[in-house]
Design a protein around this motif. Sequence first.
Motif, PDB file in Angstrom:
ATOM      1  N   TRP A  64     -12.323 -10.749 -14.137  1.00 18.18           N
ATOM      2  CA  TRP A  64     -12.391  -9.246 -14.074  1.00 18.18           C
ATOM      3  C   TRP A  64     -10.864  -8.920 -14.324  1.00 18.18           C
ATOM      4  O   TRP A  64     -11.006  -7.838 -13.339  1.00 18.18           O
ATOM      5  CB  TRP A  64     -13.461  -8.385 -13.286  1.00 18.18           C
ATOM      6  CG  TRP A  64     -14.059  -8.834 -13.396  1.00 18.18           C
ATOM      7  CD1 TRP A  64     -15.309  -9.104 -14.058  1.00 18.18           C
ATOM      8  CD2 TRP A  64     -14.782 -10.021 -12.218  1.00 18.18           C
ATOM      9  NE1 TRP A  64     -16.682  -9.387 -13.672  1.00 18.18           N
ATOM     10  CE2 TRP A  64     -16.282 -10.598 -12.836  1.00 18.18           C
ATOM     11  CE3 TRP A  64     -14.301 -10.662 -10.802  1.00 18.18           C
ATOM     12  CZ2 TRP A  64     -17.314 -11.277 -11.840  1.00 18.18           C
ATOM     13  CZ3 TRP A  64     -15.655 -11.399 -10.310  1.00 18.18           C
ATOM     14  CH2 TRP A  64     -17.095 -11.992 -10.936  1.00 18.18           C
ATOM     15  N   ARG A  73     -19.057  -2.559 -13.995  1.00 20.44           N
ATOM     16  CA  ARG A  73     -18.837  -4.326 -13.226  1.00 20.44           C
ATOM     17  C   ARG A  73     -20.073  -4.758 -12.425  1.00 20.44           C
ATOM     18  O   ARG A  73     -21.003  -5.531 -12.979  1.00 20.44           O
ATOM     19  CB  ARG A  73     -18.097  -4.076 -13.807  1.00 20.44           C
ATOM     20  CG  ARG A  73     -18.035  -5.672 -13.688  1.00 20.44           C
ATOM     21  CD  ARG A  73     -17.842  -6.210 -12.584  1.00 20.44           C
ATOM     22  NE  ARG A  73     -16.496  -6.371 -11.294  1.00 20.44           N
ATOM     23  CZ  ARG A  73     -16.315  -6.731 -10.122  1.00 20.44           C
ATOM     24  NH1 ARG A  73     -17.389  -7.520 -10.202  1.00 20.44           N
ATOM     25  NH2 ARG A  73     -15.334  -6.523  -9.541  1.00 20.44           N
ATOM     26  N   CYS A 106     -18.523 -15.752 -16.355  1.00 17.34           N
ATOM     27  CA  CYS A 106     -19.017 -14.520 -17.949  1.00 17.34           C
ATOM     28  C   CYS A 106     -18.295 -15.094 -19.141  1.00 17.34           C
ATOM     29  O   CYS A 106     -17.419 -14.456 -18.522  1.00 17.34           O
ATOM     30  CB  CYS A 106     -20.126 -13.799 -17.328  1.00 17.34           C
ATOM     31  SG  CYS A 106     -21.369 -13.561 -16.344  1.00 17.34           S
ATOM     32  N   CYS A 158     -24.070  -4.261 -14.004  1.00 21.33           N
ATOM     33  CA  CYS A 158     -24.542  -6.147 -14.704  1.00 21.33           C
ATOM     34  C   CYS A 158     -24.151  -6.652 -13.496  1.00 21.33           C
ATOM     35  O   CYS A 158     -25.268  -7.724 -14.191  1.00 21.33           O
ATOM     36  CB  CYS A 158     -22.484  -6.234 -15.694  1.00 21.33           C
ATOM     37  SG  CYS A 158     -22.901  -7.262 -16.849  1.00 21.33           S
ATOM     38  N   CYS A 159     -23.368  -7.098 -12.693  1.00 21.43           N
ATOM     39  CA  CYS A 159     -23.520  -8.155 -11.928  1.00 21.43           C
ATOM     40  C   CYS A 159     -24.800  -8.687 -11.130  1.00 21.43           C
ATOM     41  O   CYS A 159     -25.204  -9.466 -11.105  1.00 21.43           O
ATOM     42  CB  CYS A 159     -22.379  -8.260 -11.160  1.00 21.43           C
ATOM     43  SG  CYS A 159     -20.805  -8.851 -11.829  1.00 21.43           S
ATOM     44  N   ARG A 172     -24.545 -15.028 -20.425  1.00 23.38           N
ATOM     45  CA  ARG A 172     -23.427 -14.673 -21.522  1.00 23.38           C
ATOM     46  C   ARG A 172     -22.335 -15.355 -20.727  1.00 23.38           C
ATOM     47  O   ARG A 172     -21.216 -14.529 -21.404  1.00 23.38           O
ATOM     48  CB  ARG A 172     -23.186 -12.872 -20.617  1.00 23.38           C
ATOM     49  CG  ARG A 172     -23.649 -11.376 -20.506  1.00 23.38           C
ATOM     50  CD  ARG A 172     -23.544 -11.350 -22.032  1.00 23.38           C
ATOM     51  NE  ARG A 172     -22.452 -11.321 -23.119  1.00 23.38           N
ATOM     52  CZ  ARG A 172     -21.599  -9.816 -22.736  1.00 23.38           C
ATOM     53  NH1 ARG A 172     -23.095  -8.931 -22.860  1.00 23.38           N
ATOM     54  NH2 ARG A 172     -20.995  -9.500 -23.755  1.00 23.38           N
ATOM     55  N   PHE A 186     -19.864  -3.740 -18.986  1.00 22.77           N
ATOM     56  CA  PHE A 186     -18.700  -3.843 -17.341  1.00 22.77           C
ATOM     57  C   PHE A 186     -16.813  -3.536 -17.778  1.00 22.77           C
ATOM     58  O   PHE A 186     -16.687  -3.163 -16.967  1.00 22.77           O
ATOM     59  CB  PHE A 186     -18.681  -4.988 -16.776  1.00 22.77           C
ATOM     60  CG  PHE A 186     -18.781  -6.105 -18.509  1.00 22.77           C
ATOM     61  CD1 PHE A 186     -17.667  -6.434 -19.631  1.00 22.77           C
ATOM     62  CD2 PHE A 186     -19.828  -6.845 -18.755  1.00 22.77           C
ATOM     63  CE1 PHE A 186     -17.784  -7.672 -20.961  1.00 22.77           C
ATOM     64  CE2 PHE A 186     -20.709  -7.284 -20.128  1.00 22.77           C
ATOM     65  CZ  PHE A 186     -19.197  -7.039 -21.065  1.00 22.77           C
ATOM     66  N   PRO A 216     -17.520 -12.967 -21.194  1.00 26.16           N
ATOM     67  CA  PRO A 216     -16.350 -11.831 -21.157  1.00 26.16           C
ATOM     68  C   PRO A 216     -15.258 -11.182 -20.432  1.00 26.16           C
ATOM     69  O   PRO A 216     -14.763 -10.389 -20.561  1.00 26.16           O
ATOM     70  CB  PRO A 216     -17.155 -10.291 -21.764  1.00 26.16           C
ATOM     71  CG  PRO A 216     -19.143 -10.913 -21.574  1.00 26.16           C
ATOM     72  CD  PRO A 216     -18.747 -12.169 -20.788  1.00 26.16           C
ATOM     73  N   CYS A 217     -16.128 -11.924 -19.449  1.00 28.46           N
ATOM     74  CA  CYS A 217     -15.594 -11.388 -17.805  1.00 28.46           C
ATOM     75  C   CYS A 217     -14.131 -12.196 -17.321  1.00 28.46           C
ATOM     76  O   CYS A 217     -13.665 -12.231 -16.661  1.00 28.46           O
ATOM     77  CB  CYS A 217     -15.998 -11.303 -17.131  1.00 28.46           C
ATOM     78  SG  CYS A 217     -17.409  -9.394 -17.330  1.00 28.46           S
ATOM     79  N   ARG A 229     -27.574  -9.404 -13.506  1.00 28.65           N
ATOM     80  CA  ARG A 229     -27.372 -10.522 -13.934  1.00 28.65           C
ATOM     81  C   ARG A 229     -27.287 -11.329 -12.906  1.00 28.65           C
ATOM     82  O   ARG A 229     -27.367 -12.915 -13.747  1.00 28.65           O
ATOM     83  CB  ARG A 229     -26.026 -10.757 -15.246  1.00 28.65           C
ATOM     84  CG  ARG A 229     -26.303 -10.008 -16.217  1.00 28.65           C
ATOM     85  CD  ARG A 229     -25.132 -10.195 -17.645  1.00 28.65           C
ATOM     86  NE  ARG A 229     -25.538  -8.977 -18.129  1.00 28.65           N
ATOM     87  CZ  ARG A 229     -26.151  -8.948 -19.787  1.00 28.65           C
ATOM     88  NH1 ARG A 229     -26.264 -10.475 -19.762  1.00 28.65           N
ATOM     89  NH2 ARG A 229     -26.525  -8.380 -20.608  1.00 28.65           N
ATOM     90  N   LYS A 230     -26.729 -11.654 -11.924  1.00 22.38           N
ATOM     91  CA  LYS A 230     -26.120 -12.417 -10.742  1.00 22.38           C
ATOM     92  C   LYS A 230     -27.171 -12.121  -9.654  1.00 22.38           C
ATOM     93  O   LYS A 230     -27.553 -13.278  -9.034  1.00 22.38           O
ATOM     94  CB  LYS A 230     -24.998 -12.080 -10.991  1.00 22.38           C
ATOM     95  CG  LYS A 230     -23.944 -13.442 -12.122  1.00 22.38           C
ATOM     96  CD  LYS A 230     -22.836 -13.580 -11.255  1.00 22.38           C
ATOM     97  CE  LYS A 230     -21.714 -13.455 -13.106  1.00 22.38           C
ATOM     98  NZ  LYS A 230     -20.236 -13.857 -12.466  1.00 22.38           N
TER      99      LYS A 230
HETATM  100  S1  SF4 Z   1     -19.970 -11.224 -14.530  1.00 25.51           S
HETATM  101 FE1  SF4 Z   1     -21.084 -11.283 -15.713  1.00 25.51          FE
HETATM  102  S2  SF4 Z   1     -22.944 -10.495 -14.497  1.00 25.51           S
HETATM  103 FE2  SF4 Z   1     -20.723 -10.125 -14.126  1.00 25.51          FE
HETATM  104  S3  SF4 Z   1     -20.243  -8.316 -15.632  1.00 25.51           S
HETATM  105 FE3  SF4 Z   1     -19.337  -9.367 -15.829  1.00 25.51          FE
HETATM  106  S4  SF4 Z   1     -21.161 -10.347 -18.432  1.00 25.51           S
HETATM  107 FE4  SF4 Z   1     -21.563  -8.898 -16.508  1.00 25.51          FE
END
Ligand code: SF4
Length: 248
Positions: A227, A123, A209, A126-127, A74, A116, A211-212, A130-131
């Motif tokens: 965020w 959120r 990312c 997801c973190c 992302r 998220f 979107p964040c 993905r992380k």
């Molecule tokens: S920063 Fe990346 S991994 Fe974390 S919530 Fe946003 S899209 Fe997901």
Amino acid sequence: MAVAESEQLSAEDLTALNSRFEQSTPEEVLAWVKERFGAKAIQMSSFGLEDVALFDMYWRVDPKARLTTLDTWRLPTETYTVIDQIRLRYKTDVEVYQPDPDAVGRMVAEHGFNLFYKGKDNRVICCHVRKVDPLERALASADAWVTGLRRDQGMERSKTAIVEWDQAHSNYKVNPLANWSFDQVRQYVEENSVPYNVLHDQGYPSIGCAPCTRAVEPGEDPRSGRWWWESDPDAKECGLHLVAPATR
Ligand code: SF4
């Protein structure tokens, strides 16, 4: 990989080392990393301004320095562009760790692609997928990880030591730029013509990312664009840097 107990620094030695390194250059810290850990050290990079400056220093100290990143799938296009630029500039491999596709599939099926935005609990899930999980795999091959954390990024980062014992991963976390300012980093990047993420020129001091992450106004907290919809100003971390206590 974990640092054997017999090879760990005592609390007194770690304190003394940090006192010495407060007066050292980042290159001197990186020379210590090279000598002590060699190929068992990785730089964990998100290719922000600190990270590209740090890799330039690390590569000059150790042309075989390992460069590692987490591709969350992302990231902004501009981040992928600078990864390719760094790869070409230093003729280096970038070790890329990605999420478990099955875990992403399950998460998306249950919570949706943009989960998220539906609350901090989502959120964090997801973190983690993905992380944090890919980070765990990356650190499994390392006795030390080198990061571009700086104290004046604020919040939890204000406590960053130059060398930290990372209890969660049984390895060392080394932050050679801990006592640098953003202006010092920017000056280094300019003077050494280091490729950098063009989003920094568009009001993004911190880039995660797509979107964040959003741009911030001049004078705003550098991490407030992460965020931004969450109300807790002290919770601008994804879990990657919340696992290591400041000292052993
Ligand atoms: S920063 Fe990346 S991994 Fe974390 S919530 Fe946003 S899209 Fe997901």
